[in-house]
Structure formats: structure tokens, C-alpha cells
Design an enzyme around this catalytic site. Structure first.
Site, PDB file in Angstrom:
ATOM      1  N   SER A  42       0.818  -1.217   0.000  1.00 27.73           N
ATOM      2  CA  SER A  42       0.000   0.000   0.000  1.00 27.73           C
ATOM      3  C   SER A  42       0.851   1.267   0.000  1.00 27.73           C
ATOM      4  O   SER A  42       1.758   1.418   0.828  1.00 27.73           O
ATOM      5  CB  SER A  42      -0.873  -0.022   1.265  1.00 27.73           C
ATOM      6  N   GLY A  43       0.512   2.189  -0.890  1.00 29.49           N
ATOM      7  CA  GLY A  43       1.219   3.473  -0.912  1.00 29.49           C
ATOM      8  C   GLY A  43       0.994   4.254   0.371  1.00 29.49           C
ATOM      9  O   GLY A  43       1.920   4.863   0.918  1.00 29.49           O
ATOM     10  N   LEU A  44      -0.253   4.225   0.845  1.00 30.87           N
ATOM     11  CA  LEU A  44      -0.562   4.922   2.102  1.00 30.87           C
ATOM     12  C   LEU A  44       0.275   4.356   3.242  1.00 30.87           C
ATOM     13  O   LEU A  44       0.901   5.090   4.008  1.00 30.87           O
ATOM     14  CB  LEU A  44      -2.059   4.777   2.427  1.00 30.87           C
ATOM     15  N   ASP A  54       0.965  10.564   1.964  1.00 28.31           N
ATOM     16  CA  ASP A  54       0.671   9.759   0.766  1.00 28.31           C
ATOM     17  C   ASP A  54       0.551  10.693  -0.446  1.00 28.31           C
ATOM     18  O   ASP A  54      -0.467  10.738  -1.112  1.00 28.31           O
ATOM     19  CB  ASP A  54      -0.641   8.983   1.018  1.00 28.31           C
ATOM     20  N   ASP A  81       0.956  -0.947  -5.037  1.00 21.98           N
ATOM     21  CA  ASP A  81       0.153   0.244  -5.278  1.00 21.98           C
ATOM     22  C   ASP A  81       1.114   1.272  -5.870  1.00 21.98           C
ATOM     23  O   ASP A  81       1.834   1.959  -5.142  1.00 21.98           O
ATOM     24  CB  ASP A  81      -0.424   0.707  -3.934  1.00 21.98           C
ATOM     25  N   ASP A  83       0.657   4.061  -7.332  1.00 23.76           N
ATOM     26  CA  ASP A  83       0.134   5.430  -7.459  1.00 23.76           C
ATOM     27  C   ASP A  83      -0.130   5.752  -8.943  1.00 23.76           C
ATOM     28  O   ASP A  83      -0.815   4.997  -9.606  1.00 23.76           O
ATOM     29  CB  ASP A  83       1.094   6.438  -6.808  1.00 23.76           C
ATOM     30  N   GLU A 110      -3.161   4.373 -10.843  1.00 22.21           N
ATOM     31  CA  GLU A 110      -4.447   5.072 -10.757  1.00 22.21           C
ATOM     32  C   GLU A 110      -4.474   6.266 -11.695  1.00 22.21           C
ATOM     33  O   GLU A 110      -3.432   6.880 -11.970  1.00 22.21           O
ATOM     34  CB  GLU A 110      -4.716   5.493  -9.310  1.00 22.21           C
ATOM     35  N   LYS A 116       0.382  12.449  -6.527  1.00 24.30           N
ATOM     36  CA  LYS A 116      -0.991  12.084  -6.153  1.00 24.30           C
ATOM     37  C   LYS A 116      -1.316  12.509  -4.718  1.00 24.30           C
ATOM     38  O   LYS A 116      -0.422  12.885  -3.944  1.00 24.30           O
ATOM     39  CB  LYS A 116      -1.217  10.582  -6.346  1.00 24.30           C
ATOM     40  N   ASN A 118      -3.939  11.089  -1.440  1.00 24.39           N
ATOM     41  CA  ASN A 118      -4.769   9.949  -1.048  1.00 24.39           C
ATOM     42  C   ASN A 118      -6.228  10.208  -1.422  1.00 24.39           C
ATOM     43  O   ASN A 118      -6.734  11.321  -1.256  1.00 24.39           O
ATOM     44  CB  ASN A 118      -4.631   9.668   0.455  1.00 24.39           C
ATOM     45  N   SER A 119      -6.888   9.167  -1.886  1.00 28.48           N
ATOM     46  CA  SER A 119      -8.257   9.305  -2.407  1.00 28.48           C
ATOM     47  C   SER A 119      -9.248   9.776  -1.352  1.00 28.48           C
ATOM     48  O   SER A 119     -10.304  10.305  -1.688  1.00 28.48           O
ATOM     49  CB  SER A 119      -8.733   7.971  -2.969  1.00 28.48           C
ATOM     50  N   ARG A 155      -6.540   1.456 -12.123  1.00 34.77           N
ATOM     51  CA  ARG A 155      -7.450   1.894 -11.056  1.00 34.77           C
ATOM     52  C   ARG A 155      -8.237   3.120 -11.506  1.00 34.77           C
ATOM     53  O   ARG A 155      -7.656   4.128 -11.895  1.00 34.77           O
ATOM     54  CB  ARG A 155      -6.629   2.202  -9.810  1.00 34.77           C
ATOM     55  N   HIS A 186     -12.570   2.144  -7.382  1.00 38.71           N
ATOM     56  CA  HIS A 186     -12.451   2.643  -5.998  1.00 38.71           C
ATOM     57  C   HIS A 186     -13.663   3.498  -5.644  1.00 38.71           C
ATOM     58  O   HIS A 186     -14.236   4.170  -6.512  1.00 38.71           O
ATOM     59  CB  HIS A 186     -11.170   3.464  -5.857  1.00 38.71           C
TER      60      HIS A 186
HETATM   61  C1  SPV Z   1      -3.448   2.532  -0.520  1.00 31.71           C
HETATM   62  O1  SPV Z   1      -3.533   1.567   0.254  1.00 31.71           O
HETATM   63  O2  SPV Z   1      -2.495   3.316  -0.522  1.00 31.71           O
HETATM   64  C2  SPV Z   1      -4.515   2.793  -1.478  1.00 31.71           C
HETATM   65  C3  SPV Z   1      -5.862   2.478  -1.117  1.00 31.71           C
HETATM   66  O3  SPV Z   1      -4.243   3.330  -2.513  1.00 31.71           O
HETATM   67  S1  SPV Z   1      -6.556   3.953  -0.562  1.00 31.71           S
HETATM   68  O4  SPV Z   1      -5.795   4.440   0.560  1.00 31.71           O
HETATM   69  O5  SPV Z   1      -7.903   3.579  -0.231  1.00 31.71           O
HETATM   70  O6  SPV Z   1      -6.563   4.938  -1.630  1.00 31.71           O
HETATM   71 MG    MG Z   2      -2.495   4.294  -2.487  1.00 31.46          MG
END
Ligand code: SPV
Ligand code: MG
Length: 294
Positions: A42-44, A54, A81, A83, A110, A116, A118-119, A155, A186
Site C-alpha cells: 500500500s502506498g498509504l 501519501d 500500489d 500510485d 491510478e 498524487k 490519497n483518495s 485503477r 475505488h
Molecule cells: C493505498 O492503500 O495506498 C490505497 C488504497 O491506494 S486507498 O488508501 O484507499 O486509496
Molecule cells: Mg495508495
């Protein structure tokens, strides 16, 4: 079986499969030991574990270094992930080359802009990548991979950005045609309405990956009924470790003692076990000349 093939099979079987988040070598080993068949890098979580946001504050090569530790510590496939691919098509295709060299089974990119965000932070304010530009990126990545089973997941952030179902479907179809192996759709809603609407219209054109972080109360059986290929538990090792570290740090600071914490945490022997300290001892017997003790 190669890790790329394992991940591809997870996407292509009719069963719903699961990936669990990891963010370093230790958490990758723990995910494998728990019985998961694959890891979400996971990027986060990777950025947070570095103390960073992130927002691509970690350089892509720092992420790659982390992945190398993860890939060494676990034998199950890892989906990165990735990004936005850390730049344009050229950065994204170089990423694929480097991931393959490190034994990473696939990457998800994505359709947003670098750097980027975080979503779940102001999702609706986030611009999306142009469809043509993003398709070029997917094509470049697919053309670059050496291993035919390496997986590229596209994504779709249309729901996150508030652009709706029509746009989500249009983008997913374009990314399918560009050669992606799966679509990650997502949603930041607390229910699964957007995901359900997408799944109904999509009709299984490519495997679908979901991340139910916000719609966590939807039963997994519903995702199975919808025909989801892969469910990602995206950040729960990071969040569990944050809670555990906050509690233990506060308690030790308050108590100025270890008396009340020792029994509630992993033993030092458990740390050694996870590090595979025993393997080194065996290797020393095999490879080191005997120590002269008298
Ligand atoms: C991550 O785990 O970094 C993701 C999922 O991209 S989210 O945080 O939901 O965007
Ligand atoms: Mg991410």
C-alpha cells in the site's frame, strides 16, 4: 509456480481472493504466515511507515527499496500500489522493469496526476488523468514487461472524483482496451452502492479489484455475489500497529516501568523467529569453520 502466475491466477479464477496490506519486510512475513495468498504493498501504508504523507513524498526508488525487503521476506506475490506510475509513461514503464527485477508480481496505477493525493482526502477536488494519456501509460507498461504473467491493474478514480458511473465505465473500458489485466474500481462511500452499480454494468469484461476501506460494513459475501475477483484489505496492518505502538509508548512513558507491558507484547524470541535467526545459526554450523574455544 512463479509469483506473477500466482497473482494472475488469483485474478482469473472465478473465486473471490484477498490481498492483505504490508508495508515492510516484517509485515510482509506476517501476512504470509497468517495464510494470505498475496500482499498489497500500500502506498498509504509505506509512506506512513516512513513518517511521510501519501503524496509521493517518498521517491519511487525509496518505495522500490522497501519492496525489495518485502519481496525477500515473503514468498507470496506482491501487488504494488504504484500510485500514478511516478510520472508519465516513461517513468511507469521503467517502474515495471525495476519491479520485475525485484520479483514483484504486479502493479496497480491510478488515473490521477503526479504527485498524487490519497483518495480519501478531498477526493472530489482531485483532477483525473486524461483517458488517452493514461491508456498510453498502460500500453507502455504492458509493452515493457518481460514476464508475460506480470500484472498491470488500472485503477479508476471516477467515483472518488465525483464523476459518476458513466465516466467510471467509460474509463474502465478504455483501460481494458489499452491492455490492463484488471480494473480496480475505488469508492469512498460508506456503503457499496457505487461498486454495486459498476459491477452490474461491467458484466465481467475484466476481473475487478475492490478496496472496501470505507464500505467495510458490507459483508464479504456480497462482494462474492457481485463477482469481485480480488478484495484488498488495504491498510489494516499499518493501523493495527499504530494503535499498538501508541498504547505501549503511552503506558511505558506513564509507568516508567516494563512490569505491566511485558506479557502483552511479542517476546524477543518471537522477533528472532520472524527474523529467521534459527536459519543463520544452522548456516553457521554448515559454513563457518569451527570456533576454537580452548
Ligand atoms: C493505498 O492503500 O495506498 C490505497 C488504497 O491506494 S486507498 O488508501 O484507499 O486509496
Ligand atoms: Mg495508495
Amino acid at each position: 509456480m512463479k509469483r506473477t502466475t500466482q497473482l494472475r491466477n488469483m485474478l482469473n479464477t472465478p473465486r473471490t481472493e484477498f490481498l492483505m496490506e504490508a508495508h515492510n519486510g516484517l509485515s510482509a512475513a506476517i501476512v504470509e504466515e497468517a495464510g494470505f495468498k498475496g500482499i498489497w504493498a500500500s502506498g498509504l501504508s509505506i509512506s506512513a511507515s516512513m513518517g511521510l504523507r501519501d503524496n509521493n513524498e517518498a521517491s519511487w526508488s525509496q518505495v522500490l527499496d522497501t519492496l525489495e525487503f518485502m519481496s525477500d521476506a515473503a514468498s507470496i506475490p506482491i501487488l504494488l500500489d504504484g500510485d500514478t506510475g511516478y510520472g508519465n509513461f516513461n517513468n511507469a514503464r521503467r517502474l515495471v522493469k525495476k519491479l520485475e527485477q525485484r520479483g514483484i508480481a504486479g502493479v496497480c496505477i491510478e488515473d490521477k496526476l503526479f504527485p498524487k493525493m490519497n483518495s480519501f482526502i478531498d477526493g472530489e477536488a482531485q483532477p483525473l488523468a486524461g483517458i488517452d494519456e493514461f491508456c498510453g501509460k498502460i500500453k507502455a507498461m504492458k509493452d515493457t514487461q518481460n514476464d508475460e504473467h506480470f500484472v498491470v491493474v488500472a485503477r479508476v478514480e471516477a467515483f472518488i472524483a465525483g464523476w459518476g458511473l458513466k465516466e467510471a465505465l467509460k474509463r474502465a473500458e478504455a483501460y481494458r482496451k489499452a491492455g490492463s489485466d484488471a480494473i480496480l474500481i475505488h469508492s469512498g462511500r460508506s456503503d457499496s452502492a457505487e461498486i454495486e452499480s459498476f459491477m452490474m454494468e461491467w458484466g465481467g469484461r475484466l476481473p475487478v479489484v475492490i478496496v472496501p476501506t470505507k464500505y467495510y460494513s458490507t459483508p464479504t459475501t456480497r462482494f462474492v455475489e457481485l463477482g469481485t475477483s480480488l478484495v484488498i484489505w488495504a491498510n489494516h496492518n499499518l493501523r493495527a500497529s499504530i494503535s499498538a505502538m501508541q498504547q505501549i509508548s503511552r503506558k511505558i512513558n506513564l509507568d516508567e516501568s516494563l512490569i505491566h507491558v511485558e506479557n502483552g507484547i511479542a517476546t524477543v524470541e518471537e522477533v528472532f523467529r520472524l527474523q529467521r535467526a534459527g536459519e543463520l545459526q544452522e548456516a553457521e554450523l554448515k559454513y563457518l569453520p569451527g570456533l576454537v574455544t580452548d
